[in-house]
Enzyme design. Structure first.
Site, mmCIF file in Angstrom:
data_model
loop_
_atom_site.group_PDB
_atom_site.id
_atom_site.type_symbol
_atom_site.label_atom_id
_atom_site.label_comp_id
_atom_site.label_asym_id
_atom_site.label_seq_id
_atom_site.Cartn_x
_atom_site.Cartn_y
_atom_site.Cartn_z
ATOM 1 N N LYS A 30 0.812 -1.211 0.000
ATOM 2 C CA LYS A 30 0.000 0.000 0.000
ATOM 3 C C LYS A 30 0.854 1.274 0.000
ATOM 4 O O LYS A 30 0.481 2.285 0.565
ATOM 5 C CB LYS A 30 -0.932 0.002 1.212
ATOM 6 N N CYS A 31 1.963 1.225 -0.687
ATOM 7 C CA CYS A 31 2.906 2.344 -0.748
ATOM 8 C C CYS A 31 2.784 3.037 -2.101
ATOM 9 O O CYS A 31 2.424 2.406 -3.095
ATOM 10 C CB CYS A 31 4.323 1.791 -0.547
ATOM 11 N N GLY A 32 3.116 4.300 -2.145
ATOM 12 C CA GLY A 32 3.114 5.025 -3.407
ATOM 13 C C GLY A 32 4.084 4.444 -4.432
ATOM 14 O O GLY A 32 3.903 4.613 -5.632
ATOM 15 N N THR B 79 4.599 1.182 -4.760
ATOM 16 C CA THR B 79 4.244 -0.222 -4.978
ATOM 17 C C THR B 79 4.046 -0.564 -6.444
ATOM 18 O O THR B 79 4.657 -1.514 -6.953
ATOM 19 C CB THR B 79 2.991 -0.592 -4.161
#
Length: 169
Positions: free
Chosen positions: A45-47, A49
């Site tokens: 859920k990371c920018g 990803t």
């Protein structure tokens, strides 16, 4: 988390470590002897990803067979709670992305309870200003002898590692 009696400060290579795969089964990193590796802490859920998973897949598809590249991904929830899922949820996420590279148990990469492998990696390839890993998708390149030879932060795209990887094939 796979633990051994090994003192990470005394390790001569990554091959002395044992880690657990995403299903909790111990894996000796000796199985990767003779391969160039990328070891990366990942989050779903990371920018970073989408780009990182896409490019790691592309690198794997292009170089796993021809050059023996192995990618070892370690989920980590230490940065903004961006890997909150359990092993099943992480597997579902990576299955939807057609991930073929090796996925391991969720670990901590910083702090006293950081996995010994990551303590070792940070000692061998320190970071800018601090050795601590600062965010998801920090990438360590390991040569065919199990030596950490490079470290790149999350702002460096996986595909841009090709020139560095070529030095070690």
């Amino acid at each position: 988390m796979a633990e051994s009696t090994l003192n990470w400060k005394e390790a001569k290579s990554i091959y002395e470590f044992t880690v657990n795969d995403i299903n909790g089964q111990p894996v000796s990193l000796e199985k990767y002897k003779g391969h160039v590796l990328i070891i990366v802490n990942v989050a779903s859920k990371c920018g970073y990803t989408n780009n990182h998973y896409t490019e790691l897949n592309e690198l794997y598809d292009e170089y796993a067979e021809t050059k023996g590249l192995k990618i070892l991904a370690f989920p980590c929830n230490q940065f903004g709670g961006q890997e909150p899922g359990d092993a099943n949820e992480i597997c579902e996420f990576t299955k939807k992305r057609n991930v073929k590279f090796d996925l391991f148990e969720k670990v901590n990469v910083n702090g006293n309870d950081a996995h010994p492998l990551f303590k070792y990696l940070k000692q061998k390839q320190g970071g800018f200003l601090l050795d601590a890993i600062k965010w998801n998708f920090t990438k360590f390149i390991i040569d065919k002898n199990g030596q950490p030879v490079d470290r790149q932060g999350p702002n460096v795209s996986p595909k841009s590692l090709i020139k560095t990887l070529e030095k070690y094939w």
